[in-house]
Motif scaffolding. Structure first.
Motif, PDB file in Angstrom:
ATOM      1  N   GLY A   1      33.007   8.668  31.127  1.00  0.00           N
ATOM      2  CA  GLY A   1      32.724   8.253  32.498  1.00  0.00           C
ATOM      3  C   GLY A   1      31.301   7.821  32.763  1.00  0.00           C
ATOM      4  O   GLY A   1      30.941   7.498  33.898  1.00  0.00           O
ATOM      5  N   ILE A   2      30.464   7.751  31.726  1.00  0.00           N
ATOM      6  CA  ILE A   2      29.053   7.419  31.933  1.00  0.00           C
ATOM      7  C   ILE A   2      28.850   5.935  32.198  1.00  0.00           C
ATOM      8  O   ILE A   2      27.817   5.532  32.726  1.00  0.00           O
ATOM      9  N   GLY A   3      29.828   5.104  31.804  1.00  0.00           N
ATOM     10  CA  GLY A   3      29.714   3.680  32.098  1.00  0.00           C
ATOM     11  C   GLY A   3      29.707   2.774  30.880  1.00  0.00           C
ATOM     12  O   GLY A   3      29.257   1.628  30.963  1.00  0.00           O
ATOM     13  N   LYS A   4      30.227   3.237  29.745  1.00  0.00           N
ATOM     14  CA  LYS A   4      30.235   2.414  28.533  1.00  0.00           C
ATOM     15  C   LYS A   4      31.099   1.174  28.720  1.00  0.00           C
ATOM     16  O   LYS A   4      30.671   0.062  28.420  1.00  0.00           O
ATOM     17  N   THR A   5      32.327   1.373  29.214  1.00  0.00           N
ATOM     18  CA  THR A   5      33.247   0.249  29.384  1.00  0.00           C
ATOM     19  C   THR A   5      32.732  -0.723  30.431  1.00  0.00           C
ATOM     20  O   THR A   5      32.842  -1.948  30.271  1.00  0.00           O
ATOM     21  N   THR A   6      32.145  -0.193  31.501  1.00  0.00           N
ATOM     22  CA  THR A   6      31.591  -1.075  32.525  1.00  0.00           C
ATOM     23  C   THR A   6      30.400  -1.855  31.976  1.00  0.00           C
ATOM     24  O   THR A   6      30.207  -3.027  32.324  1.00  0.00           O
ATOM     25  N   MET A   7      29.607  -1.242  31.129  1.00  0.00           N
ATOM     26  CA  MET A   7      28.489  -1.959  30.514  1.00  0.00           C
ATOM     27  C   MET A   7      29.003  -3.063  29.595  1.00  0.00           C
ATOM     28  O   MET A   7      28.445  -4.177  29.574  1.00  0.00           O
ATOM     29  N   VAL A   8      30.070  -2.774  28.852  1.00  0.00           N
ATOM     30  CA  VAL A   8      30.677  -3.815  28.023  1.00  0.00           C
ATOM     31  C   VAL A   8      31.164  -4.960  28.908  1.00  0.00           C
ATOM     32  O   VAL A   8      30.972  -6.140  28.597  1.00  0.00           O
ATOM     33  N   GLN A   9      31.791  -4.614  30.024  1.00  0.00           N
ATOM     34  CA  GLN A   9      32.261  -5.631  30.965  1.00  0.00           C
ATOM     35  C   GLN A   9      31.099  -6.494  31.450  1.00  0.00           C
ATOM     36  O   GLN A   9      31.214  -7.713  31.551  1.00  0.00           O
ATOM     37  N   LYS A  10      29.959  -5.849  31.719  1.00  0.00           N
ATOM     38  CA  LYS A  10      28.787  -6.592  32.193  1.00  0.00           C
ATOM     39  C   LYS A  10      28.230  -7.497  31.094  1.00  0.00           C
ATOM     40  O   LYS A  10      27.812  -8.637  31.363  1.00  0.00           O
ATOM     41  N   ILE A  11      28.230  -7.003  29.847  1.00  0.00           N
ATOM     42  CA  ILE A  11      27.763  -7.834  28.733  1.00  0.00           C
ATOM     43  C   ILE A  11      28.634  -9.086  28.609  1.00  0.00           C
ATOM     44  O   ILE A  11      28.135 -10.209  28.481  1.00  0.00           O
ATOM     45  N   VAL A  12      29.956  -8.888  28.639  1.00  0.00           N
ATOM     46  CA  VAL A  12      30.885 -10.018  28.522  1.00  0.00           C
ATOM     47  C   VAL A  12      30.727 -10.957  29.708  1.00  0.00           C
ATOM     48  O   VAL A  12      30.715 -12.192  29.552  1.00  0.00           O
ATOM     49  N   TYR A  13      30.568 -10.386  30.907  1.00  0.00           N
ATOM     50  CA  TYR A  13      30.392 -11.218  32.114  1.00  0.00           C
ATOM     51  C   TYR A  13      29.114 -12.049  32.022  1.00  0.00           C
ATOM     52  O   TYR A  13      29.112 -13.244  32.345  1.00  0.00           O
ATOM     53  N   ASP A  14      28.036 -11.427  31.588  1.00  0.00           N
ATOM     54  CA  ASP A  14      26.764 -12.152  31.484  1.00  0.00           C
ATOM     55  C   ASP A  14      26.840 -13.265  30.453  1.00  0.00           C
ATOM     56  O   ASP A  14      26.203 -14.316  30.605  1.00  0.00           O
ATOM     57  N   TRP A  15      27.627 -13.051  29.381  1.00  0.00           N
ATOM     58  CA  TRP A  15      27.811 -14.133  28.417  1.00  0.00           C
ATOM     59  C   TRP A  15      28.670 -15.246  29.009  1.00  0.00           C
ATOM     60  O   TRP A  15      28.350 -16.426  28.889  1.00  0.00           O
ATOM     61  N   ALA A  16      29.753 -14.842  29.663  1.00  0.00           N
ATOM     62  CA  ALA A  16      30.676 -15.842  30.217  1.00  0.00           C
ATOM     63  C   ALA A  16      30.012 -16.703  31.279  1.00  0.00           C
ATOM     64  O   ALA A  16      30.337 -17.881  31.430  1.00  0.00           O
ATOM     65  N   THR A  17      29.068 -16.129  32.019  1.00  0.00           N
ATOM     66  CA  THR A  17      28.369 -16.877  33.073  1.00  0.00           C
ATOM     67  C   THR A  17      27.060 -17.472  32.569  1.00  0.00           C
ATOM     68  O   THR A  17      26.260 -17.989  33.363  1.00  0.00           O
ATOM     69  N   GLU A  18      26.839 -17.383  31.250  1.00  0.00           N
ATOM     70  CA  GLU A  18      25.677 -17.980  30.580  1.00  0.00           C
ATOM     71  C   GLU A  18      24.347 -17.432  31.084  1.00  0.00           C
ATOM     72  O   GLU A  18      23.326 -18.112  31.056  1.00  0.00           O
ATOM     73  N   LYS A  19      24.345 -16.177  31.508  1.00  0.00           N
ATOM     74  CA  LYS A  19      23.096 -15.553  31.955  1.00  0.00           C
ATOM     75  C   LYS A  19      22.336 -14.919  30.788  1.00  0.00           C
ATOM     76  O   LYS A  19      21.113 -14.891  30.789  1.00  0.00           O
ATOM     77  N   MET A  20      23.077 -14.386  29.820  1.00  0.00           N
ATOM     78  CA  MET A  20      22.454 -13.701  28.690  1.00  0.00           C
ATOM     79  C   MET A  20      23.317 -13.861  27.446  1.00  0.00           C
ATOM     80  O   MET A  20      24.429 -14.387  27.520  1.00  0.00           O
ATOM     81  N   TYR A  21      22.783 -13.406  26.335  1.00  0.00           N
ATOM     82  CA  TYR A  21      23.497 -13.329  25.053  1.00  0.00           C
ATOM     83  C   TYR A  21      23.942 -14.708  24.553  1.00  0.00           C
ATOM     84  O   TYR A  21      24.979 -14.839  23.902  1.00  0.00           O
ATOM     85  N   GLN A  22      23.147 -15.713  24.860  1.00  0.00           N
ATOM     86  CA  GLN A  22      23.547 -17.060  24.470  1.00  0.00           C
ATOM     87  C   GLN A  22      23.277 -17.361  23.001  1.00  0.00           C
ATOM     88  O   GLN A  22      23.555 -18.476  22.532  1.00  0.00           O
ATOM     89  N   GLN A  23      22.733 -16.387  22.268  1.00  0.00           N
ATOM     90  CA  GLN A  23      22.632 -16.562  20.821  1.00  0.00           C
ATOM     91  C   GLN A  23      24.003 -16.506  20.166  1.00  0.00           C
ATOM     92  O   GLN A  23      24.159 -16.882  19.005  1.00  0.00           O
TER      93      GLN A  23
END
Length: 989
Positions: A290-312
């Protein structure tokens, strides 16, 4: 949820009618088997003379994965096609050991009630969960049926007409266009799909009319602290309790800038950078439930999908381990991706050419059923063959090979896990280890503001939390905050003016959480039985370290949803349709543990609850600890009564036996605190007392206790609150040993009001700091103070606390022993203390000031104290740079007839032969000196005659230590022989 291919499934009842049963069928398996452990090829059904049909031959040609894909492809149509014949197929699967009796009965029960659609859905769900051999039997059963079922015949005809190459692309859907030039289009499609799947957060709500509330991820996402550091792989207690203890440590380190937080994008950066090759990195991110691992993964994927981060990364593929559990057949990486992201078609061959541009995320290792073992030679050998994306193997082999960079070397991999499963990665090629810490104070307050639309309610709830020393410390966890909000919110909502008392213990909190839920589902019949069944499943889950439940589990515990029960289970036991077969999980591990505890009070007949609790307590890793606290808490009327309004009265015999068990455990642990495990168990039993809210029980168990000893066991502020309540009930407390418990100022603050009751307080090595002394000074000045010994070594004390301490010593008349060693009081601090020690009312007999950065500047004040104080008998000043001049001043005071010093310890104080004459002259006049330590100084043979004279003439002297000086071997022997001059004398050189 994952990408585009997953179809939404609904678990529910099913339909009926006879299908013709084949004469002989497949392999023999033990009845009740739930999964395929046997990896040998399945036996084929014996066919009738006419069974050499094209469809039968076509099915024989299918491997396990192809049958898996056929069922996925035709799932919806099959549900309708077999509505009239599920009972015969279910019977066959039961007779061959694939279905349990309960599962078969549930399928036929739905059929008999006319719920044929639900019956077929359930049957297909179960077949999907059972694995490849059950699927093969089902398809061959279908192939054996006579004509006359148009929908099923049409499906079988389509399969029969599939060419051999069609099996490889049947999961691609309609898009089979040419590939190499379409990577960009695939990326655009992938980004759009992932953005749609990750842009929202769905959360349960019981404060509003909406059962589920949907938030924009960017609006509701809470930034969490992440640290990059190696973590302990093995936990010796419940993970929430362990991390709660350490959360305060991390916070302190961060404030002192001893700990560096990292950003999520740093999870994919090796340190130091690997400059010679472009190999990717495998990272492990851990955090409690419940600490937020899955939500953090969701945010990582979202940031990639919206081209905000992880564009490498050109492509990110995210999987949940709970979804991978449903892929229970051999598969290759290409098909695994297409199972969850079917729109990629044949584009994947191009992706393999640039693996360094790929990121694979595997979320929830602790929920994986496969064998992910990097230390097993057989498994390693199996994984070593998985170097090709087209090679078929177990899902676990694919995951391991990606992590170890045997498959697609150069790609990056992120694995998330609870601490309980982190040890599985110990031997893996992990480049970055990180852990989510959760939220600190300001972040917690902001989170509550996001939970509640009414900011006045948010403020009231947060204020209640801050004032509650039991509930607040665990609110570092976002999921726990959500539970707190749902439970406490109704108490602060605008209403009719009748204000109920809000929950104060953890058990009361969860009791109200369940009650708030039941208010919306009071129409369910046999609610007590439902909770009993649900609790039995929850308990089994804790026993098996299981937090994800399947249809098999629901049927086993008679929880297959009905019309009313379905909505209730959705609220209490969430449903995830992203997998091939729906799975269920409690919103938080602690809710599962509470429901398991609640079930113990709902049984129709009393059972041996004591035996169950003993077995739970004996389990390693402390995974039942929260459960046990809930059981103890539910024996309290304050926690039980709200639930009894919905579930009926709790069994009195169970409540009584739980109370007896708690009493037995508390009494037993009082004498079992020799090691850390015993001390931890002792503290746990005190938590049971606190949750039980039973003052009579507490008084009878701890009311006459004289000693509490927790030295070496890290205690949280919550532990200190519990200890405060317990000591408050003790009338005979004498000794409290909390040395090296890391309680700090926050923990001491909880204990402050009862410290004056103890005769001996050992609080060394707790980093209490100067503010902690202010609390202790208040205890010393309490008119009922009984403190005789106060041990405060290694607590980072400075001269800033000396005034408070001196003030207390000036009025206190009970304190006899004060140890302040290994601090930084300095000369100015000791000068202040010396004033208090000269007070005729001061009763101090032993003063320990070793290693306190003292110099000769404070010795004049100390000398004045020695000349006037008639109670001080033991003075320990070792480890300070007093020098010859300082000791000469002390020597003058030692000559005073009012000086009562019996023990003088001056090792390593920087003295030489220059002060020998003054010191020995003074000590020779002392008729009560018993112990003298002058070791680790710079005395030479020149001082030996003086020491010889002292040893021979001071008849009271029993022990003298002169080691680590600069004596010659012959003089050492001479001094050593002097101990024979009289009985009882010890000379150490």
């Amino acid at each position: 949820e994952h990408g585009g291919g997953g179809e939404t499934q609904t678990v529910g009842p099913t339909g009926n009618e006879d299908l013709e049963t084949p004469v002989d069928v497949v392999p023999e398996i033990q009845e009740g088997s739930n999964s395929e452990e046997d990896l040998s090829p399945p036996k084929k059904m014996k066919m009738d003379p006419d069974s050499g049909s094209a469809i039968t031959e076509r099915l024989k040609m299918c491997d396990d994965y192809q049958l898996f894909q056929l069922l996925k492809l035709y799932r919806d149509r099959l549900e309708r096609a077999i509505e009239e014949g599920t009972d015969r197929l279910s019977l066959l699967l039961k007779e061959e050991g694939y279905f349990t009796d309960q599962e078969h009965c549930k399928v036929t029960e739905l059929t008999e009630k006319g719920n044929r659609a639900d019956s077929s859905k359930l049957l297909l769900n179960l077949v999907m969960e059972k694995g490849s051999r059950a699927r093969r039997m089902m398809w061959e059963f279908f192939a054996k049926q006579c004509d006359g079922r148009p929908k099923l015949d049409k499906i079988l005809k389509e399969i029969e007409e599939l060419g051999s190459g069609s099996f490889d692309c049947m999961y691609i859907g309609q898009d089979l266009s040419e590939i190499p030039n379409q990577l960009k289009d695939a990326q655009v499609k992938h980004r759009a799909t992932l953005r749609e799947q990750t842009e929202s957060l769905r959360v349960n709500s019981i404060l509003k009319k909406e059962v589920v509330k949907i938030f924009e991820l960017v609006d509701h996402y809470a930034e969490l602290s992440i640290i990059c550091t190696p973590r302990d792989a093995q936990l010796v207690e419940h993970e929430l309790l362990a991390r709660s203890r350490e959360h305060d440590v991390w916070r302190e380190k961060h404030l002192r800038r001893e700990m560096t937080k990292i950003q999520p994008d740093q999870l994919f950066q090796a340190s130091p950078p690997e400059s010679e090759n472009k190999s990717g990195i495998s990272s492990a991110l851990s955090g409690v439930h419940g600490i937020g691992k899955t939500t953090m993964v969701q945010k990582i994927v979202y940031d990639w999908a919206t081209e905000k981060m992880y564009q490498q990364f050109q492509f990110i593929f995210s999987f949940k381990f709970r979804d991978l559990n449903s892929v229970n057949c051999k598969i290759n990486l290409r098909n695994l991706i297409l199972t969850f992201y079917p729109y990629f078609g044949n584009v994947l061959a191009e992706l393999w050419k640039s693996p360094e541009e790929l990121l694979f995320i595997f979320d929830g290792l602790d929920e994986f059923n496969g064998s992910l073992n990097f230390d097993n030679p057989k498994l390693i050998e199996s994984q070593s063959t998985c170097t090709d994306p087209e090679f078929q193997c177990e899902v676990s082999d694919i995951v391991c090979s990606l992590i170890q960079h045997r498959l697609l070397p150069g790609c990056s991999v992120l694995v998330t896990s609870r601490p309980t499963a982190l040890h599985l990665l110990e031997k893996a090629a992990i480049g970055v280890w990180a852990e989510i810490l959760g939220m600190v104070c300001d972040e917690r307050k902001e989170y509550f503001n996001k939970i509640f639309e009414d900011q006045a309610v948010a403020a009231a709830v947060f204020k209640h939390l801050e004032e509650n020393e039991i509930l607040y410390p665990m609110s570092y966890n976002p999921s726990y905050c959500w539970i707190l909000g749902l439970s406490l919110g109704p108490f602060f909502m605008p209403g009719d003016g009748k204000q109920q008392e809000a929950p104060k213990t953890i058990t009361q909190l969860y009791s109200h959480y369940i009650c708030n839920l039941l208010k919306s589902h009071s129409q369910i019949e046999d609610l007590r039985d439902v909770f009993l069944n649900l609790g039995e499943m929850a308990f089994a889950g804790i026993s098996e370290k299981k937090v994800v439940f399947t249809n098999e589990d629901l049927i086993k515990y008679n929880l297959q949803p009905s019309r009313f029960l379905s909505g209730f289970l959705m609220d209490l036991l969430g449903r995830d349709d992203s997998a091939q077969s729906a799975t269920h999980a409690f919103p938080h591990l602690t809710i599962q543990e509470f429901v398991a505890a609640l079930a113990q009070f709902l049984t129709p007949e009393p059972k041996d609850i004591g035996k169950l609790l003993n077995e739970a307590q004996s389990k390693e890793g402390g995974r039942f600890e929260i459960f046990l606290r809930f059981v103890a808490g539910l024996s309290s009327p304050q926690s039980a009564q709200p639930l009894e309004e919905f579930l009926g009265p709790f069994l009195k015999q169970t409540t009584s036996r739980v109370t007896d068990w708690v009493k037995e455990k508390v009494n037993g642990q009082l004498v079992n605190t020799k090691n850390k495990i015993g001390k931890r168990n002792h503290m746990n039993t005190l938590h049971y007392l606190a949750e039980s809210q039973n003052k009579t029980l507490a008084q009878s168990t701890v009311g006459s206790v004289e000693t509490f000893k927790f030295c070496g066991l890290r205690l949280t502020p919550v532990d200190c609150v519990v200890l405060f309540h317990v000591i408050g009930l003790c009338n005979t407390i004498k000794h409290l040993n909390l040395e090296n418990c890391f309680i700090q100022y926050e923990g001491l603050q909880r204990l402050g009001p009862v410290l004056h009751k103890c005769r001996e307080l050992r609080l060394g090595r707790n980093k209490l700091g100067d503010p902690g002394v202010k609390l202790l000074a208040a205890a010393l000045m309490n008119q009922d103070c009984k403190i005789q010994k106060l041990e405060l070594k290694s607590n980072a004390l400075t001269d800033c606390c000396a005034e408070d301490l001196a003030s207390a010593l000036g009025t206190n008349q009970t304190l006899l022993i004060l140890s302040l060693s290994n601090n930084k009081l300095g000369d100015s601090g000791v000068k202040l203390l010396s004033v208090a020690l000269r007070n005729p009312d001061c009763k101090i007999q032993t003063l320990v000031l070793k290693n306190n950065s003292l110099t000769n500047s404070c010795t004049e004040d100390l000398a004045s104290t020695l000349s006037t104080n008639r109670s001080l008998t033991d003075l320990i000043l070792g480890g300070n740079k007093l020098g010859d001049s300082g000791v000469k001043l002390l020597s003058a005071a030692l000559r005073s007839p009012d000086c009562k010093i019996q023990k003088l310890l001056l090792w390593d104080v920087g003295i030489t032969d220059s002060c020998t004459e003054d010191l020995i002259s003074a000590l020779s006049t002392n008729r009560i000196l018993t112990d003298l330590n002058l070791g680790s100084n710079a005395f030479t043979d020149r001082s030996v005659p003086a020491f010889s004279h002292l040893i021979q003439t001071c008849r009271s002297l029993k022990w003298i230590w002169l080691g680590r000086n600069r004596f010659s071997p012959s003089k050492k022997r001479h001094l050593k022989l002097l101990q024979n001059s009289r009985p009882g004398l010890s000379v150490e050189v």
